[in-house]
Design a protein around this motif. Structure first.
Motif, PDB file in Angstrom:
ATOM      1  N   PHE A   7      67.953  34.054  14.504  1.00 33.07           N
ATOM      2  CA  PHE A   7      66.530  34.275  14.262  1.00 33.07           C
ATOM      3  C   PHE A   7      65.743  32.983  14.440  1.00 33.07           C
ATOM      4  O   PHE A   7      64.722  32.953  15.125  1.00 33.07           O
ATOM      5  N   PHE A   8      66.215  31.913  13.815  1.00 31.84           N
ATOM      6  CA  PHE A   8      65.518  30.633  13.907  1.00 31.84           C
ATOM      7  C   PHE A   8      65.523  30.100  15.341  1.00 31.84           C
ATOM      8  O   PHE A   8      64.525  29.558  15.808  1.00 31.84           O
ATOM      9  N   GLN A   9      66.637  30.255  16.036  1.00 32.79           N
ATOM     10  CA  GLN A   9      66.716  29.791  17.423  1.00 32.79           C
ATOM     11  C   GLN A   9      65.697  30.525  18.286  1.00 32.79           C
ATOM     12  O   GLN A   9      64.952  29.909  19.044  1.00 32.79           O
ATOM     13  N   LYS A  10      65.662  31.824  18.185  1.00 35.15           N
ATOM     14  CA  LYS A  10      64.737  32.631  19.000  1.00 35.15           C
ATOM     15  C   LYS A  10      63.283  32.343  18.647  1.00 35.15           C
ATOM     16  O   LYS A  10      62.438  32.222  19.523  1.00 35.15           O
ATOM     17  N   VAL A  34      62.871  21.208   9.776  1.00 34.14           N
ATOM     18  CA  VAL A  34      64.047  20.964  10.613  1.00 34.14           C
ATOM     19  C   VAL A  34      65.266  20.708   9.733  1.00 34.14           C
ATOM     20  O   VAL A  34      66.333  21.297   9.941  1.00 34.14           O
ATOM     21  N   GLU A  35      65.105  19.845   8.744  1.00 33.01           N
ATOM     22  CA  GLU A  35      66.223  19.518   7.854  1.00 33.01           C
ATOM     23  C   GLU A  35      66.666  20.731   7.032  1.00 33.01           C
ATOM     24  O   GLU A  35      67.860  20.964   6.853  1.00 33.01           O
ATOM     25  N   TYR A  36      65.706  21.509   6.541  1.00 33.63           N
ATOM     26  CA  TYR A  36      66.024  22.686   5.733  1.00 33.63           C
ATOM     27  C   TYR A  36      66.816  23.713   6.546  1.00 33.63           C
ATOM     28  O   TYR A  36      67.855  24.199   6.100  1.00 33.63           O
ATOM     29  N   THR A  41      71.480  26.772   8.233  1.00 36.70           N
ATOM     30  CA  THR A  41      72.127  27.532   9.308  1.00 36.70           C
ATOM     31  C   THR A  41      72.899  26.671  10.291  1.00 36.70           C
ATOM     32  O   THR A  41      73.472  27.198  11.237  1.00 36.70           O
ATOM     33  N   ASN A  42      72.868  25.358  10.114  1.00 38.19           N
ATOM     34  CA  ASN A  42      73.527  24.437  11.041  1.00 38.19           C
ATOM     35  C   ASN A  42      72.950  24.548  12.456  1.00 38.19           C
ATOM     36  O   ASN A  42      73.663  24.457  13.447  1.00 38.19           O
ATOM     37  N   THR A  43      71.638  24.775  12.540  1.00 39.17           N
ATOM     38  CA  THR A  43      70.929  24.905  13.809  1.00 39.17           C
ATOM     39  C   THR A  43      69.786  23.900  13.849  1.00 39.17           C
ATOM     40  O   THR A  43      69.022  23.805  12.897  1.00 39.17           O
ATOM     41  N   ASN A  44      69.674  23.162  14.934  1.00 40.60           N
ATOM     42  CA  ASN A  44      68.579  22.208  15.082  1.00 40.60           C
ATOM     43  C   ASN A  44      67.419  22.905  15.796  1.00 40.60           C
ATOM     44  O   ASN A  44      67.426  23.073  17.011  1.00 40.60           O
ATOM     45  N   ILE A  45      66.411  23.317  15.019  1.00 35.94           N
ATOM     46  CA  ILE A  45      65.303  24.077  15.599  1.00 35.94           C
ATOM     47  C   ILE A  45      64.385  23.195  16.442  1.00 35.94           C
ATOM     48  O   ILE A  45      63.667  23.708  17.292  1.00 35.94           O
ATOM     49  N   LEU A  46      64.433  21.895  16.234  1.00 39.90           N
ATOM     50  CA  LEU A  46      63.622  21.007  17.063  1.00 39.90           C
ATOM     51  C   LEU A  46      64.107  21.055  18.512  1.00 39.90           C
ATOM     52  O   LEU A  46      63.305  21.082  19.437  1.00 39.90           O
TER      53      LEU A  46
END
Length: 65
Positions: A7-10, A34-36, A41-46
């Protein structure tokens, strides 16, 4: 309510893409967000945001959109 990494990636990919097409300016997520999300989720949304922004730039150059 929990959200998956997908979800966060998309969401952030789409946000970066639309920022480039509509506003032509970057408004990436805050460092706290980004840190949260990375902790959750171990995903870098940046990175996702930047990939979306770059893809929109390529699409504009190639007259896809």
């Amino acid at each position: 309510m929990s959200r998956s990494a997908s979800f966060f990636q998309k969401y952030w990919f789409a946000r970066g893409y639309s920022d480039r097409l509509i506003y032509a300016s970057k408004e990436p997520p805050s460092i706290d967000m980004v840190e949260y999300v990375e902790e959750l989720t171990n995903t870098n949304i940046l990175n996702e945001y930047d990939q979306g922004y770059d893809q929109a730039e390529k699409d504009k150059v190639n007259n896809i959109v």
